[in-house]
Design an enzyme around this catalytic site. Structure first.
Site, PDB file in Angstrom:
ATOM      1  CG  HIS A 185      -8.756 -16.523  -6.269  1.00  0.00           C
ATOM      2  ND1 HIS A 185      -7.790 -17.436  -5.922  1.00  0.00           N
ATOM      3  CD2 HIS A 185      -8.364 -15.344  -5.727  1.00  0.00           C
ATOM      4  CE1 HIS A 185      -6.854 -16.849  -5.198  1.00  0.00           C
ATOM      5  NE2 HIS A 185      -7.180 -15.566  -5.072  1.00  0.00           N
ATOM      6  CE  LYS A 229      -8.669  -9.179  -3.015  1.00  0.00           C
ATOM      7  NZ  LYS A 229      -7.518 -10.089  -3.287  1.00  0.00           N
ATOM      8  CG  ASP A 230      -9.895  -4.982   4.452  1.00  0.00           C
ATOM      9  OD1 ASP A 230      -9.008  -5.730   4.006  1.00  0.00           O
ATOM     10  OD2 ASP A 230     -10.779  -5.401   5.234  1.00  0.00           O
ATOM     11  NE  ARG A 231      -5.785  -9.368   1.323  1.00  0.00           N
ATOM     12  CZ  ARG A 231      -6.970  -9.933   1.203  1.00  0.00           C
ATOM     13  NH1 ARG A 231      -7.945  -9.605   2.046  1.00  0.00           N
ATOM     14  NH2 ARG A 231      -7.212 -10.826   0.254  1.00  0.00           N
ATOM     15  CG  ASP A 268      -7.107 -12.091  -6.091  1.00  0.00           C
ATOM     16  OD1 ASP A 268      -6.114 -12.762  -6.433  1.00  0.00           O
ATOM     17  OD2 ASP A 268      -7.726 -12.292  -5.029  1.00  0.00           O
ATOM     18  CG  HIS A 309      -2.218 -16.100  -5.432  1.00  0.00           C
ATOM     19  ND1 HIS A 309      -1.962 -15.511  -4.202  1.00  0.00           N
ATOM     20  CD2 HIS A 309      -3.522 -15.786  -5.712  1.00  0.00           C
ATOM     21  CE1 HIS A 309      -3.027 -14.865  -3.793  1.00  0.00           C
ATOM     22  NE2 HIS A 309      -4.006 -15.012  -4.681  1.00  0.00           N
ATOM     23  CB  THR A 369      -3.688  -9.795  -1.563  1.00  0.00           C
ATOM     24  OG1 THR A 369      -4.223 -10.525  -2.675  1.00  0.00           O
ATOM     25  CG2 THR A 369      -4.123  -8.344  -1.673  1.00  0.00           C
ATOM     26  CG  ASP A 371      -1.594  -8.566  -5.460  1.00  0.00           C
ATOM     27  OD1 ASP A 371      -1.718  -8.993  -6.628  1.00  0.00           O
ATOM     28  OD2 ASP A 371      -2.505  -8.661  -4.606  1.00  0.00           O
ATOM     29  CG  HIS A 372      -0.594 -12.461  -5.950  1.00  0.00           C
ATOM     30  ND1 HIS A 372      -1.542 -13.008  -6.788  1.00  0.00           N
ATOM     31  CD2 HIS A 372      -1.295 -11.842  -4.967  1.00  0.00           C
ATOM     32  CE1 HIS A 372      -2.749 -12.738  -6.331  1.00  0.00           C
ATOM     33  NE2 HIS A 372      -2.631 -12.005  -5.227  1.00  0.00           N
TER      34      HIS A 372
END
Length: 545
Positions: free
Chosen positions: A309, A160-162, A305, A486, A78, A352-353
């Site tokens: 998962h 998500k923070d990132r 995501d 991933h 991510t 992102d993937h």
């Protein structure tokens, strides 16, 4: 007389042509970057006949779609994906080499956006101690701020923070992420501001998260129509705590007690709806797209995501999630039409993937797939160093399919770091599950122009990465036998959608091979600004008017 008429017509033609050309070069008032976390390209095609006209189909019919776009590095995680989309380069340059990685200078594992120099703005938790300071390069959002002398606004939004922080770079007006648990707040970091704007405070006071979690997640349509997915009750899927089977309906009001209360919203489609709600509030609250300069909002949908998962790509849950996300996107695009104006905004949508099918499911179909036992692998590595160097103290860390050596210990024992690394690279291939291995030295002295070793090289950062880098067999995971993940350089993780839509974009599609790093220079070219300072992507000219 005839000459004068011809001259007049020619002049009129020139004026009309110039006017049309000038109209084409009017910059968008708002750029909307959308990243859908863990979206495989085939989710566009697999569910296409079930999408409505104003969601994904609006982009596909009226925008420009790249059908063969890939990530060109390892690992496909991510933080790395969000950084690469917006910097136009790979981890070798931008420095975000994973979500978490071993820092060989600090001698500990670190998280990509953690920063103790800042504090939480929005509640009394530690969840806001974040910044983009580990990102070495500029982003296209930084370049827009530089080009406009910070007269425009750039805002990042994600659960998500990132995913909120990294896209908007170092100069952002703000980045906001969701703090669940018992907080139920959208928060930020003191890196950006000292207090929340009123519109965020008001949103937190009145958001619909509690309402979304007090309902039942059932399929949007009759479950019998979900023929693009496996049967609902599958042994290859995980479950929420409190559920015995991974089946619909999912009674969220009961489940939230055992699943982190407001954290549960991250793992259901309503998390995407909540993100859309907040993005709309941000556009209104910050008056985005209403001035003479260009604003930028970077939105990442994280719930896809979490759901992927847990349940995997072939689950009814994933199909239902994308059908619901399609409605959220349609709602959002119609909002942009009204709030900003149809011709005034530019959208790009990507992921992102992607993700692999659940390996246990593939094994049931006699397709080669694997699970790697990381503890056995770490012991195997120690056996190698014991056998050849009579020591089990030469390894500092094993993570992200990388080995970090204790260089001081190796040199104290009189060994060569390069020799130890090469012996490990040679010997780890004897472990069942490891397919390829190379040393950092090899990546520094050899150029791999194509294939998966080229992807490994693009992901290798000389300053930050380990001393031995490995690649597992295709369809290999380190996890339990339900759900997916991933991170590889194989096509199931690298092939993602890239769609451009709106101001300055042609209608069409292309099957040419493009890389994810081509997005940032393309957006920079359209905005007539400098590309990010380490970009190595190309401008996708066929998508531009």
């Amino acid at each position: 007389m005839k000459f004068k008429i011809i001259l007049s017509l020619f002049s009129i033609f020139c004026l009309l042509s110039c006017k049309q050309d000038n109209q084409q070069k009017v910059k968008p008032k708002l750029v909307v970057g959308i990243i859908i976390d863990q979206m495989r390209y085939d989710y566009l095609t697999r569910f296409e006949n079930r999408y409505e006209d104003d969601g994904f189909k609006r982009l596909l019919k009226n925008g420009f779609s790249l059908e063969n776009a890939h990530y060109n590095y390892i690992p496909t995680y991510t933080a790395v994906g969000h950084s690469s989309v917006y910097t136009g380069t790979t981890p070798s340059e931008h420095g975000i080499i994973s979500n978490n990685w071993y820092d060989k200078f600090l001698k500990k594992t670190i998280y990509c956006v953690d920063d103790e120099n800042y504090s939480t703005i929005g509640d009394n938790s530690d969840s806001g101690k974040k910044s983009p300071n580990r990102l070495f390069t500029t982003t296209v959002t930084d370049q827009l701020q530089l080009a406009q002398n910070k007269h425009g606004k750039t805002i990042g939004i994600a659960i998500k923070d990132r995913s909120a922080i990294l896209p908007v770079g170092h100069t952002a007006t703000a980045a906001y992420w969701y703090n669940g648990g018992n907080f139920n707040n959208w928060i930020t970091s003191s890196y950006y501001m000292s207090t929340l704007p009123n519109w965020v405070t008001n949103f937190n006071a009145n958001n619909n998260a509690d309402e979304y979690l007090n309902t039942t997640w059932n399929t949007l349509y009759d479950i019998k129509t979900y023929t693009n997915s496996r049967p609902d009750n599958s042994i290859f899927e995980g479950t929420f705590k409190g559920n015995q089977t991974p089946t619909f309906p999912k009674k969220l009001k009961e489940l939230r007690v055992k699943n982190g209360n407001f954290d549960l919203i991250k793992s259901i489609p309503a998390g995407n709806t909540l993100t859309t709600d907040f993005a709309k509030a941000a556009i209104i609250g910050e008056n985005l797209g209403k001035t003479d300069v260009t604003d930028f909002i970077a939105i990442s949908y994280s719930s896809t995501d979490y759901i992927g998962h847990k349940f995997g790509p072939a689950s009814v849950e994933i199909e239902d999630t994308y059908l619901r996300l399609d409605k959220d996107l349609a709602n959002f695009f119609n909002f942009l039409d009204q709030q900003v104006g149809k011709d005034n905004y530019l959208v790009f949508l990507t992921a992102d993937h992607a993700a692999v099918h659940v390996p246990a499911y593939l094994q049931s179909l006699k397709i080669a797939a694997h699970y790697l036992d990381i503890n056995k692998f770490r012991n195997f590595i120690l056996e190698i160093t014991k056998k050849y160097f009579n020591s089990t103290e030469l390894i500092e860390n094993v993570s992200n399919y990388q080995i970090f050596l204790d260089k001081e210990k190796i040199e104290a024992l009189g060994f060569s770091v390069n020799n130890v690394a090469q012996k490990l690279a040679d010997e780890v291939l004897n472990f069942n599950g490891i397919y390829k291995a190379v040393t950092a030295r090899t990546l520094q002295t050899t150029h791999f122009s194509s294939g998966i070793l080229n992807s490994l090289q693009n992901g290798y950062n000389q300053k930050l990465s380990g001393d031995v880098l490995m690649i597992p067999y295709p369809a290999t995971l380190i996890r339990e036998r339900t759900g997916t993940s991933h991170g590889s350089g194989y096509s199931y993780d690298t092939h993602v959608p890239i769609i451009f839509y709106g101001n300055g974009i042609k209608k069409g599609r292309s099957s040419k091979r493009y890389n994810i790093t081509d997005i940032a220079p393309t957006i920079a070219n359209l905005l007539q600004i400098e590309a990010p300072n380490s970009t190595n992507g190309i401008v996708i000219n066929e998508a531009l008017k």
